[in-house]
Enzyme design. Structure first.
Site, PDB file in Angstrom:
ATOM      1  N   LYS A 194       0.856  -1.199   0.000  1.00 59.74           N
ATOM      2  CA  LYS A 194       0.000   0.000   0.000  1.00 59.74           C
ATOM      3  C   LYS A 194       0.888   1.244   0.000  1.00 59.74           C
ATOM      4  CE  LYS A 194      -2.776   3.343   1.792  1.00 59.74           C
ATOM      5  NZ  LYS A 194      -2.377   4.664   2.279  1.00 59.74           N
TER       6      LYS A 194
ATOM      7  N   ASP B  48      -5.541   4.771 -15.582  1.00 62.92           N
ATOM      8  CA  ASP B  48      -6.521   3.956 -14.856  1.00 62.92           C
ATOM      9  C   ASP B  48      -5.840   3.314 -13.638  1.00 62.92           C
ATOM     10  OD1 ASP B  48      -8.218   1.956 -13.991  1.00 62.92           O
ATOM     11  OD2 ASP B  48      -8.723   1.243 -16.002  1.00 62.92           O
TER      12      ASP B  48
ATOM     13  N   HIS C 258       4.209  12.312  10.594  1.00 67.34           N
ATOM     14  CA  HIS C 258       2.825  12.668  10.258  1.00 67.34           C
ATOM     15  C   HIS C 258       2.310  13.789  11.153  1.00 67.34           C
ATOM     16  CE1 HIS C 258       0.888   9.409   7.673  1.00 67.34           C
ATOM     17  NE2 HIS C 258       2.182   9.225   7.582  1.00 67.34           N
TER      18      HIS C 258
HETATM   19  C1  MEV Z   1       0.401   4.621   4.906  1.00 74.91           C
HETATM   20  O1  MEV Z   1      -0.387   5.258   3.912  1.00 74.91           O
HETATM   21  C2  MEV Z   1       1.433   3.714   4.271  1.00 74.91           C
HETATM   22  C3  MEV Z   1       2.278   2.904   5.249  1.00 74.91           C
HETATM   23  O2  MEV Z   1       1.434   2.172   6.134  1.00 74.91           O
HETATM   24  C4  MEV Z   1       3.153   1.986   4.440  1.00 74.91           C
HETATM   25  C5  MEV Z   1       3.923   0.972   5.261  1.00 74.91           C
HETATM   26  O3  MEV Z   1       3.486   0.607   6.368  1.00 74.91           O
HETATM   27  O4  MEV Z   1       4.951   0.495   4.719  1.00 74.91           O
HETATM   28  C6  MEV Z   1       3.105   3.812   6.129  1.00 74.91           C
END
Ligand code: MEV
Length: 439
Positions: free
Chosen positions: A279, A295, A393
């Site tokens: 992700k 896409d 963050h």
């Molecule tokens: C958050 O959008 C993406 C992460 O969770 C990716 C990861 O854990 O490697 C920080």
């Protein structure tokens, strides 16, 4: 060659960033205006996607939907400086990718390679009595079928694309029993390829029915584009990995490198972690895919299916160390993106995004996207393996909480900075700080 390094970009007001981008890229403000919101653009009030264009793109259109567009800085891909437009709603992604691209620059940036742009079209052939005999017959007519498929798109053929191969598979244990699948391998050049491949499959189907005596049911592109792969790699010099966090805690290059390799090993072995790890890669990948009007669902589907190709879902990237102890990273994944057709040619911001990157082929775009994915993966692993993800963050999140509490203008930074310093990022605290500021 324009540079992808723009020192101080982050600290400029939004209104001045486009000017800097224009200087750095050599593109005029007018050419870049489409990256701005039409209502806001001081340069060109018709920049961005108009309602009329949107109305031609989808059904029942009532408007358009905006997302932030940031510029990924510091990227060098195959020796070329690239300024990367990224569309994403999540804080830290653009900054993370830019920072990691800066670390990678010290060893030359990212190296990428791509396979030929071959997509797979599938034909599901049902109601065949003798699957093996149909297989043999299809192979006997392979050249004929390929030359028919090749003549379907004369423009693609003129550009050097077209039918490349035919693969026959027998699916043994489906819920409706056994059937045959024909794969048409089609070189789609600089297109994403769905239209070309779907058209070719639909046109070829009657001939396949005639040869096999069966009924061709589905005729559709496969998003598991495992013949259209991109590989990106980078080396991060050990000295670049040393860092001191906001609390003064230091991490040596070896600590960070080994921490990243340990984090990758977790994703390599465990699907629960691999999903999150990938992700993070897709945070970078999708941002560029979206900015270029491609896409992203196709890219997501291909990525995750590819990650499970060995029978167990795993990491799309690999991290290790070279003979000098430097950190090495590699990402391999399908990348079915185009630079012709679809929204890439209709959406004004997508056109400006492609221009900004100076890409001339879909393969070049694929290489940039994979580099951003790898950089983004590194940003997440570096944070996770050291101070944790929340530290970075914190300030950005604090800004959003400050805005939600009603802070405007300079108040946003003041409220956010105080909450970050207190390590208490909550709406009630933001409101309290805001009330004190107002007095
Ligand atoms: C958050 O959008 C993406 C992460 O969770 C990716 C990861 O854990 O490697 C920080």
């Amino acid at each position: 060659m324009p540079s992808s390094r723009i020192p101080g970009f982050y600290n400029l007001p939004l209104s001045e960033r486009l000017e800097k981008l224009s200087e750095a890229s050599g593109l005029s403000l007018d050419e870049l205006a489409s990256l701005q919101n039409p209502q806001r653009s001081e340069i060109n009030a018709s920049a961005g996607l108009t309602d009329e264009q949107a109305d031609h793109m989808v059904e029942n259109a009532v408007g358009t939907f905006s997302l932030p567009l940031g510029i990924g800085l510091n990227f060098i891909v195959n020796g070329r400086e690239v300024l990367v437009p990224m569309v994403i709603e999540e804080p830290s992604v653009v900054a993370g990718a830019s920072f990691m691209a800066k670390l990678a620059r010290a060893a030359g940036g990212f190296t990428v390679t791509t396979t030929p742009p071959e997509m797979i079209g599938q034909m599901q052939v049902l109601e065949i009595n003798d699957l093996k005999a149909a297989w043999v017959q299809l192979l006997a007519h392979k050249d004929e079928l390929l030359s028919e498929a090749d003549s379907i798109d004369p423009i693609l053929k003129k550009l050097g694309g077209g039918a490349r191969d035919l693969e026959i598979r027998i699916i043994e244990d489906s819920p409706i029993g056994s059937f045959l699948v024909v794969h048409l391998i089609y070189d789609v050049r600089d297109a994403m390829g769905a239209n070309a491949v779907n058209t070719a499959c639909e046109k070829l189907a009657p001939h396949v029915e005639q040869i096999t005596g069966g009924r061709v049911h589905l005729r559709i592109l496969s998003n598991l584009a495992d013949r259209r792969l991109v590989k990106a790699s980078c080396t991060i010099l050990l000295k670049e990995l040393f860092f001191k966090n906001a609390d003064g805690r230091t991490f040596t290059g070896e600590q960070v490198r080994d921490g990243i390799i340990e984090a990758w090993a977790f994703a390599s072995a465990d699907p629960y972690r691999a999903a999150t790890h990938n992700k993070g890669i897709m945070n970078g990948v999708d941002a560029v895919v979206i900015a270029t009007g491609n896409d992203w669902r196709a890219i997501e589907a291909g990525a995750h299916a590819f990650a499970a190709r060995g029978g167990r879902y795993t990491s799309l990237s690999t991290w290790g160390k070279d003979g000098n102890g430097n950190l090495t990273g590699r990402l391999e994944m399908p990348m079915a993106v185009g630079i012709v057709g679809g929204a890439t040619k209709v959406h004004p911001a997508a056109k400006a995004a492609l221009k900004l990157m100076g890409v001339e082929t879909a393969a070049e775009l694929a290489g940039i996207i994979a580099s951003v994915g790898l950089a983004q993966n590194l940003a997440a692993l570096r944070a996770l393996a050291t101070e944790g993800i929340q530290q970075g963050h914190m300030t950005l999140h604090a800004r959003q909480v400050a805005i939600a509490a009603g802070a405007v203008g300079d108040q946003i930074e003041e409220v956010a900075a105080q909450m970050a310093a207190e390590k208490t990022v909550r709406i009630d605290r933001a409101e309290e700080i805001l009330n004190i500021l107002k007095k």
